[in-house]
Design an enzyme around this catalytic site. Structure first.
Site, PDB file in Angstrom:
ATOM      1  N   SER A  22       3.727  -3.463 -13.504  1.00 33.80           N
ATOM      2  CA  SER A  22       4.157  -4.694 -12.821  1.00 33.80           C
ATOM      3  C   SER A  22       5.467  -5.254 -13.385  1.00 33.80           C
ATOM      4  O   SER A  22       5.717  -5.218 -14.585  1.00 33.80           O
ATOM      5  CB  SER A  22       3.054  -5.741 -12.977  1.00 33.80           C
ATOM      6  OG  SER A  22       3.511  -6.977 -12.506  1.00 33.80           O
ATOM      7  N   SER A  24       6.008  -8.462 -12.943  1.00 34.23           N
ATOM      8  CA  SER A  24       5.722  -9.891 -13.106  1.00 34.23           C
ATOM      9  C   SER A  24       5.857 -10.385 -14.547  1.00 34.23           C
ATOM     10  O   SER A  24       6.440 -11.456 -14.766  1.00 34.23           O
ATOM     11  CB  SER A  24       4.331 -10.220 -12.556  1.00 34.23           C
ATOM     12  OG  SER A  24       4.323  -9.955 -11.179  1.00 34.23           O
ATOM     13  N   LYS A  73      -7.526  -8.684  -5.090  1.00 38.39           N
ATOM     14  CA  LYS A  73      -7.016  -9.810  -4.299  1.00 38.39           C
ATOM     15  C   LYS A  73      -8.035 -10.395  -3.314  1.00 38.39           C
ATOM     16  O   LYS A  73      -8.021 -11.586  -3.055  1.00 38.39           O
ATOM     17  CB  LYS A  73      -5.762  -9.382  -3.519  1.00 38.39           C
ATOM     18  CG  LYS A  73      -4.529  -9.240  -4.376  1.00 38.39           C
ATOM     19  CD  LYS A  73      -3.318  -8.973  -3.505  1.00 38.39           C
ATOM     20  CE  LYS A  73      -2.095  -8.727  -4.349  1.00 38.39           C
ATOM     21  NZ  LYS A  73      -0.884  -8.522  -3.558  1.00 38.39           N
ATOM     22  N   ASP A 109       2.144 -14.230  -1.605  1.00 38.65           N
ATOM     23  CA  ASP A 109       2.732 -13.080  -0.894  1.00 38.65           C
ATOM     24  C   ASP A 109       3.166 -13.540   0.497  1.00 38.65           C
ATOM     25  O   ASP A 109       4.208 -13.134   1.006  1.00 38.65           O
ATOM     26  CB  ASP A 109       1.711 -11.934  -0.731  1.00 38.65           C
ATOM     27  CG  ASP A 109       1.389 -11.250  -2.047  1.00 38.65           C
ATOM     28  OD1 ASP A 109       2.265 -11.230  -2.930  1.00 38.65           O
ATOM     29  OD2 ASP A 109       0.255 -10.748  -2.191  1.00 38.65           O
ATOM     30  N   ALA A 134      -1.794  -1.415   8.041  1.00 38.84           N
ATOM     31  CA  ALA A 134      -2.864  -2.392   8.288  1.00 38.84           C
ATOM     32  C   ALA A 134      -3.668  -2.660   7.016  1.00 38.84           C
ATOM     33  O   ALA A 134      -4.845  -3.003   7.080  1.00 38.84           O
ATOM     34  CB  ALA A 134      -3.769  -1.890   9.410  1.00 38.84           C
ATOM     35  N   GLY A 136      -3.623  -4.476   2.849  1.00 37.40           N
ATOM     36  CA  GLY A 136      -3.535  -5.833   2.297  1.00 37.40           C
ATOM     37  C   GLY A 136      -2.180  -6.485   2.568  1.00 37.40           C
ATOM     38  O   GLY A 136      -2.120  -7.661   2.947  1.00 37.40           O
ATOM     39  N   ASN A 157      -0.896   1.604  12.915  1.00 36.72           N
ATOM     40  CA  ASN A 157      -1.376   2.175  11.647  1.00 36.72           C
ATOM     41  C   ASN A 157      -1.835   3.601  11.847  1.00 36.72           C
ATOM     42  O   ASN A 157      -2.229   3.996  12.951  1.00 36.72           O
ATOM     43  CB  ASN A 157      -2.543   1.319  11.127  1.00 36.72           C
ATOM     44  CG  ASN A 157      -2.859   1.609   9.670  1.00 36.72           C
ATOM     45  OD1 ASN A 157      -1.941   1.762   8.862  1.00 36.72           O
ATOM     46  ND2 ASN A 157      -4.130   1.690   9.324  1.00 36.72           N
ATOM     47  N   ARG A 158      -1.775   4.400  10.757  1.00 36.55           N
ATOM     48  CA  ARG A 158      -2.283   5.778  10.808  1.00 36.55           C
ATOM     49  C   ARG A 158      -3.759   5.748  11.234  1.00 36.55           C
ATOM     50  O   ARG A 158      -4.169   6.465  12.136  1.00 36.55           O
ATOM     51  CB  ARG A 158      -2.129   6.419   9.414  1.00 36.55           C
ATOM     52  CG  ARG A 158      -2.768   7.773   9.292  1.00 36.55           C
ATOM     53  CD  ARG A 158      -2.559   8.358   7.916  1.00 36.55           C
ATOM     54  NE  ARG A 158      -3.143   7.553   6.836  1.00 36.55           N
ATOM     55  CZ  ARG A 158      -3.115   7.881   5.570  1.00 36.55           C
ATOM     56  NH1 ARG A 158      -2.516   8.994   5.186  1.00 36.55           N
ATOM     57  NH2 ARG A 158      -3.663   7.112   4.649  1.00 36.55           N
ATOM     58  N   GLY A 250      12.041  -5.032   0.064  1.00 34.49           N
ATOM     59  CA  GLY A 250      10.967  -5.902  -0.421  1.00 34.49           C
ATOM     60  C   GLY A 250      11.315  -6.730  -1.650  1.00 34.49           C
ATOM     61  O   GLY A 250      10.456  -7.448  -2.167  1.00 34.49           O
TER      62      GLY A 250
HETATM   63  P1  ATR Z   1      -1.209  -2.554   0.415  1.00 35.91           P
HETATM   64  O1  ATR Z   1      -2.047  -3.544  -0.320  1.00 35.91           O
HETATM   65  O2  ATR Z   1       0.094  -2.255  -0.281  1.00 35.91           O
HETATM   66  O3  ATR Z   1      -1.027  -2.909   1.843  1.00 35.91           O
HETATM   67  P2  ATR Z   1      -3.206  -0.680   1.191  1.00 35.91           P
HETATM   68  O4  ATR Z   1      -4.100  -1.819   1.544  1.00 35.91           O
HETATM   69  O5  ATR Z   1      -3.787   0.471   0.441  1.00 35.91           O
HETATM   70  O6  ATR Z   1      -1.985  -1.178   0.323  1.00 35.91           O
HETATM   71  O7  ATR Z   1      -2.515  -0.152   2.554  1.00 35.91           O
HETATM   72  C1  ATR Z   1      -1.675   0.953   2.587  1.00 35.91           C
HETATM   73  C2  ATR Z   1      -1.141   1.162   4.004  1.00 35.91           C
HETATM   74  O8  ATR Z   1      -0.256   2.311   3.980  1.00 35.91           O
HETATM   75  C3  ATR Z   1      -2.209   1.458   5.039  1.00 35.91           C
HETATM   76  O9  ATR Z   1      -1.807   0.942   6.289  1.00 35.91           O
HETATM   77  C4  ATR Z   1      -2.217   2.991   5.055  1.00 35.91           C
HETATM   78  O10 ATR Z   1      -2.696   3.571   6.276  1.00 35.91           O
HETATM   79  P3  ATR Z   1      -4.276   3.876   6.452  1.00 35.91           P
HETATM   80  O11 ATR Z   1      -4.908   2.580   6.794  1.00 35.91           O
HETATM   81  O12 ATR Z   1      -4.308   4.857   7.556  1.00 35.91           O
HETATM   82  O13 ATR Z   1      -4.743   4.452   5.138  1.00 35.91           O
HETATM   83  C5  ATR Z   1      -0.739   3.272   4.935  1.00 35.91           C
HETATM   84  N1  ATR Z   1      -0.480   4.628   4.433  1.00 35.91           N
HETATM   85  C6  ATR Z   1      -0.640   5.080   3.168  1.00 35.91           C
HETATM   86  N2  ATR Z   1      -0.319   6.384   3.073  1.00 35.91           N
HETATM   87  C7  ATR Z   1       0.056   6.764   4.341  1.00 35.91           C
HETATM   88  C8  ATR Z   1       0.496   7.989   4.933  1.00 35.91           C
HETATM   89  N3  ATR Z   1       0.630   9.115   4.187  1.00 35.91           N
HETATM   90  N4  ATR Z   1       0.791   8.004   6.241  1.00 35.91           N
HETATM   91  C9  ATR Z   1       0.673   6.882   7.005  1.00 35.91           C
HETATM   92  N5  ATR Z   1       0.258   5.693   6.513  1.00 35.91           N
HETATM   93  C10 ATR Z   1      -0.059   5.641   5.203  1.00 35.91           C
END
Ligand code: ATR
Length: 281
Positions: A22, A24, A73, A109, A134, A136, A157-158, A250
Site C-alpha cells: 500500500s 497509504s 471492505k 473511494d 463489476a 468492489g 463485466n466478464r 487512477g
Molecule cells: P476491485 O475491488 O479492485 O474491484 P474485484 O472486486 O476483485 O477487485 O474486481 C475485479 C474486476 O476485474 C471484476 O470485474 C473482474 O471480472 P469478473 O467479475 O468476471 O471476475 C475483472 N477482471 C479481473 N481479471 C479479469 C480478466 N482477466 N478479464 C476480464 N475481467 C477481469
C-alpha cells in the site's frame, strides 16, 4: 509521521491482508510530517477470521481511526457502530473514525472518485456512464454516479451475472437505464456513453498488455478513466489518447481518497498538489 513518537502520538493505520504494497502509509505519514501533526500511520495485517477481534482491539487501545482494504471492505460494515450514507450505498467501508470508543464508517473511494472527475472538469450529472467491471471498485464508481445524479449506467463485466447484480442493486438510482452487459456483447451502449471507466484489473502491471475492450468502442468525445495508477498509462488509456479522447488514470482517486480520510481523522484539508508532488517524486 512525527519525527519522534511520544506519549501523545495518535495512531491511525490500515487494516487489510495483504497491506505490504500500500501507498497509504507513505502518503499519510508524509502529510503528518508536512502539517506538523503528532500522528503515525501503521499497517495492520489482519486475516478475515480476526477482523472483529482486531476492530475491538483497535478501539480498546484508543487508535484514532483506520483505512480498510481488501478483503475487509464489505465485511467490516457489521462491526462498526455507525455507517454513513455513502458507505451504506456502496455496501463497503474504506475509512473508520473512532471517537469515545464508537466507530464511524465512511467510504472515501466514492468521494475520491468524484473529486478526481471534478478535477478533470467532468460533470457527472445527467450523463451516461459506462463502467467496465463489476467488483468492489465498480460498486464505488456506480455509487458515485448515483449520488451525483448521472442519467444512466451501463455495466459491462466478464462475468455477466455480477454486472446484473450490480445493475439490479442500483436500478432505482438513475432516471434513465441501468443495464448489465457482458464484455463480449455488442457494446453500442458503451460507445454512446459520455464517460467510460475501467475498474477491471486488465492493464495493471503484470497484465499490462491487455485491455478490457477494443478501441472500437471509443470516440474522441469520450472521457476515458482507468482507475489503475500503476502503470500510469495502461494500454486502454494509451489507445484512448491515440483516438483523441481525454484520459485520466487512477492517481487522482488514490490521492483524493487519502485526503478525504486524512480530513476525517485530523480535521485538516491538505492540498491535492502536495500529495501529487509526493507521489510523482
Ligand atoms: P476491485 O475491488 O479492485 O474491484 P474485484 O472486486 O476483485 O477487485 O474486481 C475485479 C474486476 O476485474 C471484476 O470485474 C473482474 O471480472 P469478473 O467479475 O468476471 O471476475 C475483472 N477482471 C479481473 N481479471 C479479469 C480478466 N482477466 N478479464 C476480464 N475481467 C477481469
Amino acid at each position: 509521521m512525527v519525527s519522534s513518537v511520544d506519549g501523545k502520538t495518535s495512531i491511525v493505520g490500515l487494516v487489510g491482508c495483504p497491506v505490504s504494497h500500500s501507498f497509504s502509509p507513505f502518503i499519510h505519514n508524509t502529510l503528518f510530517q508536512e502539517y506538523g501533526l503528532n500522528f503515525i500511520y501503521v499497517p495492520f495485517s489482519v486475516e478475515p477470521k480476526d477482523l472483529q477481534t482486531a476492530v475491538k482491539g483497535l478501539v480498546s487501545i484508543s487508535v484514532k481511526g483506520f483505512n480498510v482494504t481488501i478483503p475487509h471492505k464489505e465485511k467490516i460494515i457489521s462491526f462498526v457502530d455507525k455507517v454513513d450514507v455513502t458507505a451504506q450505498k456502496v455496501g463497503a467501508i474504506n475509512t473508520v473514525y473512532i471517537e469515545d470508543k464508537k466507530t464511524y464508517g465512511y467510504n472515501t473511494d466514492v468521494s475520491g472518485f468524484m473529486s478526481s472527475l471534478k478535477e478533470a472538469g467532468f460533470e457527472i450529472k445527467g450523463k451516461k456512464i459506462a463502467v467496465l467491471g463489476a467488483g468492489g471498485s465498480a460498486r464505488a464508481v456506480v455509487a458515485a454516479a448515483a449520488l451525483e445524479e448521472a442519467f444512466a449506467v451501463f455495466i459491462a463485466n466478464r462475468t455477466y451475472t455480477k454486472a446484473e447484480k450490480l445493475a439490479y442493486d442500483f436500478q432505482n438510482d438513475f432516471h434513465g437505464q441501468t443495464k448489465a452487459l457482458s464484455l463480449d456483447d455488442n457494446l453500442e451502449d458503451i460507445y454512446n456513453s459520455h464517460v467510460i471507466i475501467n475498474t477491471t484489473s486488465l492493464g495493471m502491471t503484470g497484465m499490462s498488455d491487455s485491455s478490457p475492450v477494443s478501441e472500437e468502442v471509443l470516440h474522441k468525445d469520450h472521457l476515458v478513466v482507468d482507475i489503475i495508477y500503476n502503470p500510469p498509462e495502461t494500454l486502454f488509456l494509451k489507445k484512448a489518447r491515440q483516438k483523441g479522447c481525454k484520459g485520466i488514470n487512477g492517481m487522482g482517486m488514490l490521492v483524493y481518497q487519502a485526503l478525504h480520510s486524512f480530513e476525517i481523522w485530523t480535521g485538516k484539508k491538505p492540498s491535492g498538489e502536495l500529495v501529487y508532488s509526493l507521489l510523482t517524486k
